[in-house]
Design a protein around this motif. Structure first.
Motif, PDB file in Angstrom:
ATOM      1  N   GLU A  46     -16.198  54.517   8.171  1.00 36.12           N
ATOM      2  CA  GLU A  46     -15.195  54.258   7.082  1.00 36.12           C
ATOM      3  C   GLU A  46     -13.565  54.643   7.426  1.00 36.12           C
ATOM      4  O   GLU A  46     -12.839  53.960   7.341  1.00 36.12           O
ATOM      5  CB  GLU A  46     -15.289  55.101   5.923  1.00 36.12           C
ATOM      6  CG  GLU A  46     -16.635  54.565   5.245  1.00 36.12           C
ATOM      7  CD  GLU A  46     -17.012  55.155   3.935  1.00 36.12           C
ATOM      8  OE1 GLU A  46     -16.190  56.295   3.757  1.00 36.12           O
ATOM      9  OE2 GLU A  46     -17.899  54.879   3.260  1.00 36.12           O
ATOM     10  N   GLU A  61     -12.700  54.876  10.712  1.00 38.62           N
ATOM     11  CA  GLU A  61     -12.268  54.071  11.774  1.00 38.62           C
ATOM     12  C   GLU A  61     -11.819  52.615  11.119  1.00 38.62           C
ATOM     13  O   GLU A  61     -10.683  52.163  11.702  1.00 38.62           O
ATOM     14  CB  GLU A  61     -13.594  53.735  12.777  1.00 38.62           C
ATOM     15  CG  GLU A  61     -13.173  53.065  14.193  1.00 38.62           C
ATOM     16  CD  GLU A  61     -14.171  52.950  15.055  1.00 38.62           C
ATOM     17  OE1 GLU A  61     -13.972  52.776  16.221  1.00 38.62           O
ATOM     18  OE2 GLU A  61     -15.431  53.639  14.689  1.00 38.62           O
ATOM     19  N   LYS A  62     -12.448  52.343  10.225  1.00 31.20           N
ATOM     20  CA  LYS A  62     -12.110  51.090   9.550  1.00 31.20           C
ATOM     21  C   LYS A  62     -10.561  51.057   8.967  1.00 31.20           C
ATOM     22  O   LYS A  62      -9.718  50.276   9.138  1.00 31.20           O
ATOM     23  CB  LYS A  62     -13.067  50.508   8.535  1.00 31.20           C
ATOM     24  CG  LYS A  62     -12.730  49.292   7.817  1.00 31.20           C
ATOM     25  CD  LYS A  62     -13.888  48.983   6.930  1.00 31.20           C
ATOM     26  CE  LYS A  62     -13.656  47.300   6.092  1.00 31.20           C
ATOM     27  NZ  LYS A  62     -14.672  47.058   5.333  1.00 31.20           N
ATOM     28  N   LYS A  63     -10.483  52.425   8.282  1.00 33.23           N
ATOM     29  CA  LYS A  63      -9.145  52.603   7.355  1.00 33.23           C
ATOM     30  C   LYS A  63      -8.216  52.528   8.346  1.00 33.23           C
ATOM     31  O   LYS A  63      -7.140  52.148   8.016  1.00 33.23           O
ATOM     32  CB  LYS A  63      -9.472  54.016   6.797  1.00 33.23           C
ATOM     33  CG  LYS A  63      -8.418  54.332   5.948  1.00 33.23           C
ATOM     34  CD  LYS A  63      -8.437  55.697   5.246  1.00 33.23           C
ATOM     35  CE  LYS A  63      -7.208  56.319   4.467  1.00 33.23           C
ATOM     36  NZ  LYS A  63      -7.360  57.366   3.896  1.00 33.23           N
ATOM     37  N   GLU A 102      -7.743  51.260  11.358  1.00 35.61           N
ATOM     38  CA  GLU A 102      -7.645  50.091  12.014  1.00 35.61           C
ATOM     39  C   GLU A 102      -6.696  49.166  10.761  1.00 35.61           C
ATOM     40  O   GLU A 102      -5.787  48.180  11.181  1.00 35.61           O
ATOM     41  CB  GLU A 102      -8.776  49.309  12.383  1.00 35.61           C
ATOM     42  CG  GLU A 102      -8.514  47.718  12.975  1.00 35.61           C
ATOM     43  CD  GLU A 102      -7.635  48.045  14.094  1.00 35.61           C
ATOM     44  OE1 GLU A 102      -6.829  47.005  14.254  1.00 35.61           O
ATOM     45  OE2 GLU A 102      -7.541  48.810  14.695  1.00 35.61           O
ATOM     46  N   GLU A 103      -7.061  48.972   9.556  1.00 33.25           N
ATOM     47  CA  GLU A 103      -6.283  48.355   8.567  1.00 33.25           C
ATOM     48  C   GLU A 103      -5.078  48.970   8.391  1.00 33.25           C
ATOM     49  O   GLU A 103      -4.078  48.147   8.162  1.00 33.25           O
ATOM     50  CB  GLU A 103      -6.977  48.686   7.143  1.00 33.25           C
ATOM     51  CG  GLU A 103      -8.441  47.630   7.465  1.00 33.25           C
ATOM     52  CD  GLU A 103      -9.298  47.898   5.846  1.00 33.25           C
ATOM     53  OE1 GLU A 103      -9.103  49.126   5.232  1.00 33.25           O
ATOM     54  OE2 GLU A 103     -10.226  47.283   5.752  1.00 33.25           O
TER      55      GLU A 103
END
Length: 685
Positions: free
Chosen positions: A639, A641-643, A645-646
């Motif tokens: 989560e 890592e995704k956050k 990047e966003e």
């Protein structure tokens, strides 16, 4: 005095065997029924301690690099890559081999010079002296129980310095098989290879009793240092038992001792005896008087409070008799003061109040306990301590959160230090890694093939403009971490944790704290305190001299987890001598006993260590982990890592970038946005 020793000797080895077994339950003399069995235990201990001593010698042996084959392979791979460019002549392979041999010879000369320096020789001498003193107390203490002193010394001379592995494939009993336990077992067998012994033929119940008895005998020395714990791990594998068997036993014994201490009425005579004993002992245990004091304890009435409280039955719950339990524990069995000293401040938690005397140079320095769910204060006590150290903070709770993954067999604390500085650093890191400047810089870095050679002049201009966001918070927190490491060393030397082995785990500047602490322990010749250390993304040098010193003060595992993808750490470290290597970016070479683990697949950037800590501990086969907590952290890592990047994508979309192709640079507008974001986060924190 002679009559006391005579009575003790009669208790340990004489009398009617059947009557003793009925009245006292099992003891070493009933489990080890023959002289050959008793001799096997003494020889096994001697073999293992000789093996442990050799490991100290290997640390200071320039020929023992611990990774020689891997280094040759790496050099060979380089040669293969070059040879693919054009077809080599018959002479070229010989030339390449000659270069490899010359480099190996040159490196050996450097290492020989390093280990022959005056300070390194003094460190080696002190390490061996401390170990030899400890080994003498152990051999004598065990010999008093299973043999005469003379027999014990004679048998110890039979120790075989070579490792003799069992013929069959080692199988450790006492655990339910699962994937993680298999990982732990593999690591255990590699680090503490079993030594051949006839005791392996005993039943599982008897082998467990032998291990239990050895734990009590080691505690009778009135400390449970890291060497004692390492010895027990070797005995466990050699007896075919898992680490979980030992950990469960440690947990039961800790609870029993503290229950006994709470019920003991420490009369003036007991207090005076304990105080006199404490005055006579330095923090480094001496040889003289330890075993004698334990024997006097058996016949001098000190065992009575333990037996009266019924805790002898608790400790003997796995089969060892209550009287034998008291006898093996010696003076510790009857003194609440001594038990309190073992656990640190009579079992009290290591709080900020207790640490005030050590915190002259560092503000906000405290050990924060991490209790296990549903456990009382006494139940939470353990014979081992784990201290987790966070290196930057997104919020105040992150002092504790990463370390909840440490399992139930260690008493776990989080080290809180310089909260404000670490919060500022966390805010600055978040602003940096979610910026368009960093996104662009990362793409430029990846284009460059020689990552280790990056210097301030090679970094993209836009990122250098943004550096003012991060450089000051990093510099301040880095300096505070240096001080915190010195204070931690002082606290450990002064036994803030009691007489128990300590495991240290830290990421980012938390790893820097550990690094500085261990350097201080080596400087002050403080051995036997640290069992294991795990450094994650350490912003420290990786030169062999420093890590040789670290290896000398750690009896168990030294793990360096690094990521070649950690460009943030490289950027933060750019003003230092990056060409000499950074432990968080490269493996530590040429020191026997350092475990290097590349975690680049888990850690794409420095900020991910916060959630990657638990998965990394799982990967390395860390002995004591909470699998449920690790599953949660693995989800949070994905989560996070995704956050990030966003947020980077959003920053890029909101920033106007000039259309100048590969030469584009993130402008002052983005830097200004980062500054505002950073200031806003600091106000909120």
């Amino acid at each position: 005095m002679a009559s006391m020793f005579g009575k003790a000797s009669t208790f340990l080895s004489g009398g009617n065997e059947d009557t003793k077994k009925q009245e006292e339950g099992e003891s070493l003399t009933t489990v080890l029924e023959t002289a050959e069995d008793r001799s096997s235990l003494t020889i096994l201990i001697s073999d293992v301690t000789e093996l442990m001593r050799k490991q100290i010698l290997d640390t200071f042996d320039p020929k023992e690099t611990g990774a020689e084959e891997g280094q040759v392979t790496a050099l060979s791979n380089d040669s293969d890559e070059q040879s693919n460019v054009e077809k080599p002549s018959d002479k070229e392979p010989d030339d390449e081999l000659q270069k490899i041999l010359e480099k190996q010879k040159s490196d050996l000369v450097k290492r020989e010079k390093e280990v022959n320096e005056e300070k390194m020789v003094a460190l080696k001498t002190s390490a061996l002296e401390f170990f030899d003193d400890w080994r003498d107390t152990v051999v004598i203490r065990v010999g008093e129980v299973v043999n005469s002193r003379r027999t014990a010394k004679d048998q110890s001379k039979q120790a075989n310095p070579e490792i003799t592995k069992p013929n069959d494939q080692p199988v450790l009993e006492g655990i339910e098989a699962n994937e993680q336990e298999d990982t732990i077992t593999d690591a255990l067998l590699k680090l503490y290879p079993p030594v051949e012994t006839a005791l392996r033929k005993l039943t599982k119940e008897k082998r467990i009793l032998v291990l239990h008895s050895m734990l009590l005998l080691l505690l009778s020395l009135e400390h449970y240092n890291a060497y004692s714990r390492t010895l027990l791990l070797y005995l466990a594998t050699s007896l075919g038992l898992s680490a979980t068997v030992l950990s469960e036993d440690e947990k039961k014994v800790a609870r029993g001792l503290l229950t006994a201490a709470e019920k003991m009425s420490a009369d003036e005579e007991t207090k005076k005896r304990a105080e006199d004993n404490a005055t006579a002992r330095k923090w480094k245990m001496g040889v003289a008087g330890v075993a004698g004091a334990a024997l006097i304890g058996i016949t001098g009435g000190l065992a009575a409070p333990l037996l009266a409280s019924g805790v002898g039955t608790v400790l003997g719950g796995i089969g060892l008799g209550a009287t034998a339990t008291a006898g093996y524990l010696g003076a510790l069995a009857g003194s609440g003061v001594l038990v309190g000293g073992l656990f640190g401040a009579y079992g009290a938690k290591m709080t900020s109040k207790a640490m005030e005397q050590y915190t002259r140079d560092v503000e906000d320095f405290a050990f924060v306990p991490i209790p296990k769910p549903g456990e009382s204060e006494t139940d939470a006590r353990r014979l081992r301590v784990a201290i987790g150290i966070s290196g930057w903070l997104g919020d105040k709770d992150e002092v504790v959160k990463p370390w909840k993954c440490i399992g139930p067999f260690q008493e776990t604390f989080a080290l809180r230090f310089e909260l404000e500085a670490l919060m500022n650093l966390g805010n600055a890191l978040t602003s940096l890694v979610t910026s368009a400047a960093w996104s662009y810089a990362k793409s430029e870095i990846i284009k460059r093939t020689v990552f280790a050679a990056l210097t301030a002049g090679l970094w993209p201009l836009g990122l250098l403009k943004a550096s003012r966001i991060i450089d000051n918070p990093w510099s301040v927190a880095n300096q505070r971490a240096q001080k915190a490491g010195e204070v931690l060393a002082d606290a450990l030397i002064n036994k803030a944790q009691g007489e128990r082995p300590v495991t240290l785990v830290g990421y980012s500047l938390g790893a820097k704290v550990i690094y500085v602490c261990l350097q201080q322990l080596a400087e002050r010749k403080a051995f036997g305190l640290i069992e294991n250390v795990v450094l994650l993304g350490a912003p420290t040098p990786c030169n062999s001299a420093d890590w040789r010193r670290i290896r000398s003060v750690v009896t168990g595992r030294v793990v360096n987890a690094y990521s070649t993808n950690d460009y943030i750490l490289a950027f933060l470290y750019r003003s230092s001598s990056i060409q000499f290597g950074v432990a968080g970016l490269n493996p530590v070479l040429n020191v026997k006993g350092i475990e290097n683990v590349d975690v680049g697949d888990l850690v794409k950037g420095h900020t991910l260590y916060r959630h990657a800590t638990a998965p990394i501990l799982k990967r390395i086969g860390f002995e004591d982990i909470d699998l449920q907590e690790i599953d949660r952290e693995e989800e949070r890592l994905a989560e996070q890592e995704k956050k990030e990047e966003e947020e980077r994508q959003a920053a890029e979309n909101s920033t106007k970038k000039p259309d100048v192709g590969d030469k584009q640079e993130v402008g002052d507008e983005e830097v200004h946005r980062m500054e505002q974001e950073f200031e806003q986060k600091n106000k909120l924190s």
